[in-house]
Design an enzyme around this catalytic site. Structure first.
Site, short mmCIF file in Angstrom:
data_model
loop_
_atom_site.label_atom_id
_atom_site.label_comp_id
_atom_site.label_asym_id
_atom_site.label_seq_id
_atom_site.Cartn_x
_atom_site.Cartn_y
_atom_site.Cartn_z
N LYS A 117 -4.74 13.37 -1.89
CA LYS A 117 -3.43 12.75 -1.72
C LYS A 117 -2.30 13.66 -2.21
O LYS A 117 -1.18 13.61 -1.69
CB LYS A 117 -3.38 11.41 -2.45
CG LYS A 117 -4.42 10.39 -1.98
CD LYS A 117 -4.26 10.05 -0.52
CE LYS A 117 -5.20 8.94 -0.09
NZ LYS A 117 -6.59 9.38 0.03
N GLU A 201 2.38 8.05 -9.02
CA GLU A 201 3.61 7.84 -8.26
C GLU A 201 4.43 6.74 -8.93
O GLU A 201 3.89 5.85 -9.59
CB GLU A 201 3.30 7.41 -6.82
CG GLU A 201 2.76 8.51 -5.94
CD GLU A 201 2.50 8.04 -4.53
OE1 GLU A 201 2.42 8.90 -3.64
OE2 GLU A 201 2.38 6.81 -4.30
N ARG A 294 -9.44 8.26 9.55
CA ARG A 294 -10.62 7.51 10.00
C ARG A 294 -10.15 6.28 10.76
O ARG A 294 -8.95 6.01 10.84
CB ARG A 294 -11.46 7.06 8.80
CG ARG A 294 -10.65 6.29 7.76
CD ARG A 294 -11.50 5.72 6.67
NE ARG A 294 -10.75 5.23 5.54
CZ ARG A 294 -10.15 4.05 5.46
NH1 ARG A 294 -10.19 3.23 6.50
NH2 ARG A 294 -9.49 3.68 4.38
#
Length: 842
Positions: A117, A201, A294
Site C-alpha cells: 500500500k 494514514e 483481483r
C-alpha cells in the site's frame, strides 16, 4: 492464445462456485480443491473434478506450491485465485508463470506494486492523484508511529501494507494506544497475508467509501465500469454495497473514474481490478486509499447494472483477448448503469448446522451462496454464507432496489444457524442508506444496529418454512449443533481457580500462558483469530497459572473451551475488585438493590415513624412482615420482588426515598414443609397497586403450582385494588379532573394516579390460572382487616377462608361508595364483618 481448457479454482465457498459457473458457461472444465474440513462444502460438488489438499484449515488454501502441483496433475492450463488467500500473492503468480500455468489476474508486477500500500500511495502521488496524509514508508517501531501520529494529528488508522479486505486495520486515538494496536495489526497482517508490514494514514472523519471497477488488457487499453458505494461496514468489513454510488456530485464522480484509469495505465495493469477512494462530500474532496488487484466480493452489483460478466471477462483477458475483441474498446462502448443494484452479505454469527434453507427468488433477485440444508460452516474461515443481490427496474431508483432487497430478505430462510439477516434489514431501513448518503461511520452512529444479535426468523414466509422443517425433521432437530470438539481432554478446575475461557471458536495465533507464571486481571493471555478478526482473551483474575490444557499456537479451539486455570493468591481478589471500574461491574446495581431493601425493611421495623405503620400498630395489628415471620419457620423466608415499588433519586443518582410495594411474598417452610405465602401491606399506599405488583401476585400463584406447594394469602386491604375514594379526585362533572400522575416515592395526600385513576386493572381475569391452582394445591385465605375490591375476590378463591374476629371485614365496595350510591351511612362492620358473613352462610 484463446480460452483455456481447464481451470483449477484455488479457493472455496461462494466465489469458487461463481468461478465454476463462469467457466462452465465458457465451455471450460474446472477443478475444485478442498481442505479436509471442507470436504462437505458445496463448491466441491459444482466443478468437473475435485481434489483434496494435504493441509487442513486456512493453510491449505495458502499453499501455492500444493495448488500448482494439483493443477499440473489435473492438466489445468490456468488457475483462478478468486479473492483472498493467494489472489494477491505476487510470488504465487510468478510460480504459476514459471510452471507454464496462467494466473487469471494481473501480472506479478502489478500484484507486487498494489500489494504494498505504501508503494501504491507513492504511484498515486506521482500521477497527481490525492492521497490521505500519512507515513511515507512502513512503520519500524512504536516510537516512530507515535511521532508520525503527532505530526498528522489523531485519530489515525494503522493498515497492513500487504493485502486488504479489512484485515490488519486499527484506529488509534492516542499515542498510548499504539503498542497494543500495532502488535494486533502486525499479527493479523502476518496471519492473513504472510507479511507484517504496517503503515499509517490520517483517519478521515465520516467519509463515503467509493470504489471504481476497472478492466485493462495486455495491449494497454483500460476502461472503467462505473463505481460502487461500500460505505456500510462493520470492523472495516463491507456489509452492504451499492452500484452505482447515489448522490455523488458529477464532476467528483468523473474525476475518480478518470484517476482510476490513469492509475491502471501507469501500473501497466491487466485484467479486473478496483481502485478505492474515500470521499468527503461536504468538502467535495476525495483521496485514493488502495487498488485491489483481483475480483472483488461485490463485483456482482457492477455485473447487474452493466450486464458484463466480470469473471468471464477475466478468463477472456487471461486468454489473450483485448478489450476491443470483447466490444469494450473504449469508454463510449460502456452504456450508462441500468438502475441500481444492492448486495447484502449474509454471514454466520456463530456455529451451528443449517436445519432449514431456502433462497429468495424472482425478478431482479440474485443469490450467490454456498449454504444448504445440513451444512455446518467451519468456524476458521470467512463466515460469508451468501450474497443477496437485488436490482431495481431499468432506470429505477435506489429506493426501488432497497424495497426489492427487503422483500427478498423476508423470503430468505437459514434455520439452525445464527446469521445477520435481521441486522441487514435494520441497515437497509435507515434513511441515509435509502438516500445513498451512508458513511463509513454508519455503525458507530447506529450502535443499536452494530451490536444487534442474531434473531429468530420472522415473517409469514420464513415462519411457514421453519414450521414445515420442524414437522419433517422432528422437534429436536431445530436445535442441531456443530459437532465441534477439542482434541484435548477437558481441563478440570479446582474450587478456588478461574478458567481462561475461549469466547468463540477459532484459531490460536498467540498464547502467553506458562505454568506457575503470575498474571494480572485483564492481561492478554491468548489471542484467537476468527471470522477475519483477532480477539484478545484477558486473564479473568490476577493469580498464578496452575494448570494448562496444552493448547499451542495454530491449534483450533471451540467456544467455551477452558485452556488454563488461574488460582488467585492471597489478596489478589481484593486488589482486582478495587482496580475495576464500578461502571463495568454490577457493583453499583447491587448497592442500589441493597439500599432499596434496607429502606423497605426499615419502614416496617420496630420504632418506625411511618404514618401508616404507626396507625397499624395503634390498632393493635401486626405489619405484613411480622405476620409472615410468625407463620414461617425461622430463617426460611425467600422473598420475591423485594424491591418492587417507587423510588425518588437526587441529582447525583442517589436514592432519596422509597415506597415499597403493598404486597410482600415468597416461599418458606411451615413445620419443614414448603409453602407459598403473601401478605398485603395496607400501610403502604392504602393497599393500592399497579401492574408490576399485580404481576407479582400472579407470579406467586403460578409459583405455588410449579412447586406443588400450598398457597397462603394474608389479606388486609384492597390487595391491589386500591380505594376509589382515595385514588380518584372528586370530579365536578364528567370528564373533568385535576388528577395527575406523580413520580418517585409516594407521599401522604399525593396518590399515584393516571388521569381518571391509578388502580391496576388486569387485562384479563386470570380464571384459567386460578382454576388450575385450585385444582392442584391447597389455597388458604386469612382475612386480617378490611378486605375489599380485588382482595375480596381473592378471599373467595380458595379452599379455606378464615376471618379474624373483630378486625376482619369483607366487602366488594367500602362504606364511602355504598353511602354515595344508596344515600345512607353504613359502617364497615355493618357492611361485612364476620357476623354478617356467618349469618349469610358464606
Amino acid at each position: 492464445m484463446g480460452l483455456h481448457k481447464r481451470v483449477l479454482i484455488a479457493n472455496r465457498g461462494e466465489i469458487a462456485i461463481r468461478i465454476a459457473k463462469a467457466a462452465k458457461a465458457l465451455g471450460m472444465e474446472s477443478v475444485a480443491v478442498h481442505a479436509s474440513i471442507d470436504a462437505m462444502s458445496l463448491h466441491t460438488r459444482m466443478t468437473t473434478h475435485v481434489r483434496p489438499l494435504s493441509q487442513d484449515g486456512v493453510g491449505a488454501y495458502l499453499d501455492g506450491a500444493a495448488m500448482i502441483d494439483v493443477a499440473k496433475q489435473m492438466d489445468c492450463d490456468c488457475i483462478h485465485p478468486g479473492y483472498g488467500f493467494l489472489s494477491e500473492n505476487a510470488k504465487f503468480a510468478e510460480m504459476c508463470a514459471a510452471e507454464g500455468v496462467v494466473f487469471v489476474g494481473p501480472p506479478a508486477s502489478a500484484l507486487t506494486l498494489f500489494g504494498n500500500k505504501v508503494m501504491a500511495r507513492s504511484l498515486a502521488q506521482s500521477c497527481n492523484i490525492p492521497v490521505v496524509p500519512g507515513s511515507s514508508a512502513t512503520l519500524s517501531s512504536v516510537a516512530e508511529a507515535q511521532g508520525i501520529g503527532e505530526s498528522v494529528g489523531y485519530p489515525v488508522m494503522l493498515k497492513a501494507a500487504a493485502g486488504g479486505g479489512g484485515r490488519g486495520m486499527r484506529v488509534v486515538a492516542s499515542a498510548e494506544d499504539f503498542k497494543e494496536a500495532l502488535e494486533r495489526c502486525r499479527s493479523e497482517a502476518m496471519a492473513a497475508f504472510g507479511c507484517d508490514d504496517v503503515f499509517m494514514e490520517k483517519l478521515i472523519e465520516r467519509p463515503r467509501h467509493i470504489e471504481v471497477q476497472i478492466l485493462a488488457d495486455a495491449m494497454g487499453a483500460a476502461i472503467h465500469l462505473y463505481e460502487r458505494d461500500c460505505s456500510v461496514q462493520i470492523h472495516n468489513q463491507k456489509v452492504v454495497e451499492i452500484a452505482p454510488a447515489a448522490g455523488l456530485e458529477e464532476s467528483l464522480r468523473q474525476k475518480m473514474q478518470d484517476d482510476a484509469i490513469k492509475l491502471a495505465k501507469a501500473a501497466s495493469y491487466v485484467n479486473a481490478g478496483t481502485v478505492e477512494f474515500l470521499v468527503s462530500p461536504e468538502e467535495g474532496s476525495y483521496h485514493f486509499i488502495e487498488c485491489n488487484p483481483r475480483i472483488q466480493v461485490e463485483h456482482t452489483v457492477t455485473e447487474q447494472v452493466t450486464g458484463i460478466d466480470l469473471v468471464a471477462t477475466q478468463f477472456q483477458i487471461a486468454g489473450g483477448a483485448s478489450l476491443e475483441n470483447l466490444g469494450l474498446a473504449d469508454q463510449t462502448n460502456i452504456a450508462a448503469p441500468r438502475g441500481y443494484a444492492i448486495q447484502a452479505r449474509i454471514v454466520a454469527q456463530g456455529v451451528g448446522v443449517i436445519t432449514g434453507y431456502k433462497e429468495p427468488s424472482g425478478s431482479g433477485v440474485r443469490v450467490d451462496a454456498c449454504g444448504y440444508l445440513g451444512y455446518a460452516p467451519p468456524a476458521q474461515f470467512d463466515p460469508l454464507l451468501a450474497k443477496l443481490i437485488c436490482t431495481s427496474q431499468i432506470g429505477g431508483s435506489l429506493t426501488d432496489a432497497v424495497t426489492r432487497t427487503l422483500g427478498a430478505l423476508d423470503e430468505f430462510q437459514i434455520g439452525g444457524l445464527p446469521t445477520n439477516l435481521a441486522q441487514i434489514r435494520a441497515i437497509l431501513e435507515q434513511a441515509e442508506v435509502c438516500s445513498g448518503d451512508a458513511r463509513t461511520s454508519f455503525m458507530t452512529e447506529h450502535p443499536d444496529i452494530s451490536i444487534m444479535a442474531a434473531q429468530p426468523p420472522s415473517g409469514d414466509t420464513v415462519g411457514f418454512l421453519e414450521q414445515q422443517a420442524t414437522k419433517l425433521m422432528g422437534p429436536g432437530s431445530r436445535k442441531a449443533t456443530v459437532p465441534l470438539e477439542s482434541h484435548l481432554p477437558p481441563l478440570e478446575l479446582s474450587d478456588s481457580a478461574s478458567g481462561v475461557e475461549c469466547p468463540m471458536a477459532g484459531n490460536v495465533v498467540k498464547i502467553a500462558l506458562v505454568e506457575r507464571a503470575r498474571v494480572k486481571a485483564g492481561e492478554t493471555v491468548l489471542v484467537i483469530s476468527a471470522m477475519k478478526m483477532e480477539a484478545a482473551v484477558p486473564a479473568p483474575c490476577s493469580g498464578t497459572i496452575t494448570a494448562l490444557q496444552g493448547v499451542r499456537e495454530g491449534d483450533d479451539v471451540i467456544a467455551g473451551q477452558i485452556v488454563a486455570a488461574i488460582t488467585p493468591d492471597t489478596g489478589d481478589a481484593e486488589q482486582d475488585f478495587v482496580a475495576r471500574d464500578p461502571n463495568e461491574t454490577w457493583t453499583l446495581v447491587l448497592d442500589e438493590v441493597k439500599t432499596l431493601q434496607r429502606l423497605a425493611e426499615e419502614r416496617l421495623a420496630p420504632g418506625s415513624t411511618d404514618p401508616g405503620v404507626v396507625r397499624q400498630r395503634s390498632r393493635g395489628k401486626l405489619t405484613c412482615r411480622e405476620r409472615i415471620s410468625l407463620l414461617l419457620d425461622d430463617d426460611t423466608f425467600q422473598e420475591v420482588g423485594s424491591i418492587a415499588g417507587f423510588a425518588t433519586y437526587n441529582e447525583e443518582g442517589g436514592i432519596e426515598a422509597f415506597t415499597p410495594a403493598n404486597h410482600v411474598g415468597g416461599w418458606g417452610k411451615i413445620d419443614d414443609h414448603t409453602a407459598i405465602v403473601c401478605a398485603d401491606d395496607f400501610t403502604s399506599r392504602g393497599g393500592h397497586a399497579d401492574g408490576a405488583i399485580g404481576s407479582k401476585s400472579r407470579y406467586l400463584d403460578q409459583l405455588s403450582i410449579e412447586l406443588q406447594a400450598p398457597s397462603i394469602r394474608l389479606l388486609d386491604g384492597s390487595s391491589g385494588g386500591g380505594s376509589v375514594a382515595t385514588m380518584v379526585p372528586q370530579q365536578q362533572k364528567v370528564g373533568e379532573s385535576d388528577a395527575q400522575e406523580s413520580s418517585g416515592a409516594i407521599k401522604a395526600g399525593r396518590p399515584r394516579v393516571t388521569g381518571g385513576g391509578g388502580s391496576f386493572l388486569p387485562g384479563h381475569l386470570g380464571s384459567e390460572l386460578y382454576t388450575e391452582q385450585l385444582s392442584t394445591v391447597p389455597v388458604v385465605n386469612v382475612l386480617l382487616g378490611s378486605v375489599v375490591g380485588i382482595g375480596a375476590a381473592k378471599a373467595v378463591l380458595g379452599h379455606f377462608s378464615v376471618m379474624v374476629r373483630d378486625i376482619a371485614q369483607l366487602f366488594v365496595a367500602g362504606p364511602p361508595v355504598v353511602s354515595h350510591a344508596m344515600g345512607y351511612d353504613i359502617t364497615k362492620e355493618e357492611l361485612g364483618d364476620w357476623r354478617i358473613h356467618c349469618t349469610n352462610g358464606s
